[in-house]
Motif scaffolding. Sequence first.
Motif, short mmCIF file in Angstrom:
data_model
loop_
_atom_site.label_atom_id
_atom_site.label_comp_id
_atom_site.label_asym_id
_atom_site.label_seq_id
_atom_site.Cartn_x
_atom_site.Cartn_y
_atom_site.Cartn_z
N GLN A 1 40.54 13.97 32.22
CA GLN A 1 41.72 13.43 31.56
C GLN A 1 41.38 12.72 30.25
O GLN A 1 42.22 12.00 29.71
CB GLN A 1 42.44 12.46 32.51
CG GLN A 1 42.99 13.13 33.76
CD GLN A 1 43.78 12.17 34.63
OE1 GLN A 1 43.98 11.01 34.29
NE2 GLN A 1 44.22 12.65 35.78
N SER B 1 39.80 12.51 26.18
CA SER B 1 39.64 13.23 24.92
C SER B 1 38.47 12.64 24.14
O SER B 1 38.13 11.46 24.29
CB SER B 1 40.92 13.14 24.07
OG SER B 1 41.13 11.81 23.61
N PHE C 1 35.43 17.48 29.40
CA PHE C 1 36.46 16.71 28.71
C PHE C 1 37.71 17.57 28.53
O PHE C 1 37.62 18.77 28.24
CB PHE C 1 35.96 16.23 27.35
CG PHE C 1 35.20 14.94 27.40
CD1 PHE C 1 35.79 13.76 26.97
CD2 PHE C 1 33.90 14.89 27.89
CE1 PHE C 1 35.10 12.55 27.02
CE2 PHE C 1 33.20 13.70 27.95
CZ PHE C 1 33.79 12.52 27.52
N SER D 1 39.89 17.52 26.18
CA SER D 1 39.95 18.03 24.81
C SER D 1 38.83 17.42 24.00
O SER D 1 38.52 16.23 24.14
CB SER D 1 41.30 17.72 24.16
OG SER D 1 41.48 16.32 24.02
N VAL D 2 38.23 18.24 23.17
CA VAL D 2 37.17 17.81 22.27
C VAL D 2 37.53 18.32 20.88
O VAL D 2 37.86 19.50 20.71
CB VAL D 2 35.80 18.38 22.68
CG1 VAL D 2 34.72 17.95 21.69
CG2 VAL D 2 35.44 17.96 24.09
N ASN E 1 38.51 24.29 25.41
CA ASN E 1 38.88 22.88 25.29
C ASN E 1 38.25 22.21 24.07
O ASN E 1 38.32 20.99 23.92
CB ASN E 1 38.52 22.10 26.55
CG ASN E 1 37.06 22.26 26.95
OD1 ASN E 1 36.40 23.22 26.56
ND2 ASN E 1 36.55 21.32 27.74
N TRP E 2 37.63 22.99 23.21
CA TRP E 2 36.98 22.48 21.99
C TRP E 2 37.73 23.00 20.77
O TRP E 2 37.80 24.21 20.55
CB TRP E 2 35.53 22.92 21.99
CG TRP E 2 34.74 22.67 20.74
CD1 TRP E 2 35.06 21.83 19.70
CD2 TRP E 2 33.48 23.26 20.40
NE1 TRP E 2 34.09 21.87 18.74
CE2 TRP E 2 33.11 22.72 19.15
CE3 TRP E 2 32.64 24.17 21.03
CZ2 TRP E 2 31.92 23.09 18.51
CZ3 TRP E 2 31.47 24.53 20.40
CH2 TRP E 2 31.12 24.00 19.17
N HIS F 1 41.05 8.51 20.59
CA HIS F 1 40.25 9.22 21.58
C HIS F 1 39.49 8.25 22.46
O HIS F 1 39.07 7.18 22.02
CB HIS F 1 39.29 10.18 20.88
CG HIS F 1 39.99 11.20 20.05
ND1 HIS F 1 40.42 12.40 20.58
CD2 HIS F 1 40.37 11.19 18.74
CE1 HIS F 1 41.03 13.10 19.63
NE2 HIS F 1 41.02 12.39 18.51
#
Length: 250
Positions: A58, A60, A80, A82-83, A107-108, A126
């Motif tokens: 959950q 970032s 992660f 989001s990255v 997710n990157w 973040h």
Amino acid sequence: MNDLEARVLGKTWFYPFRLPSGATAPTYDGGKLDLIHHTRTQMLDAALDREFGGRFEQLSAIDIACHQGWFSAHLAQRGFASVLGVDTRDEHVADATLARDAMGLNNWQIGQSDVHAMSAEQFGLHDLVLCFGLIYHLENPVGALRVARALCKRLCLVETQVVPGLTGWVDYGSYRFVRPLKGSFGIIDETEETHGPEASTTGICLVPSVEALVWIMQRIGFARVEVLPVPDDGYEQLVHRKRVMVAGWV
């Protein structure tokens, strides 16, 4: 091997990316510099596990000056949510994009910006902010650290080359007004190297001492700042405090 992997393996990289097939991207100097990347990754993992307990689904992260994306890729692989990797150089954005696509890391995300042009309004807040290998290439490292703080809502990790520190007292306008030194900066000339992928974009570099870096991070709004421990078998510059990784908590 697919076409994306073939493209990765067809060039020399700064980082030894491991591809889904098990192949590893070739690196500069036949891999002689790979230990610095592995040491920083090991230190990063120790900090992440201590802070987040291995639960990243959950969270970032943003990787400022992500270069070819080694640490962005690692965060994405660790799970992660989001990255976001951001770099100012066209070639780094292109390389990071190729690495991401070859590894299938959805997710990157990758963006492009100079660090001094970044803001929370544009890039968001973040849980984790990385600022690795950047500030010692800058003529305004304090401004870059302010950006890192502005983007951070939990933990910021800064890794940098450092210079020997100065201590003592300074007559500040008069012998009656004396101030203590809180740290120092060294000036490094990269003006002939701005074309290089690992160099400054302006050529004027202010490199902090450890004391300066910690003091500045405290003054710009981090509630707690710590110099992180280094593995005994780590890269020599980190082991001998020629480089440091510093954590700042909001």
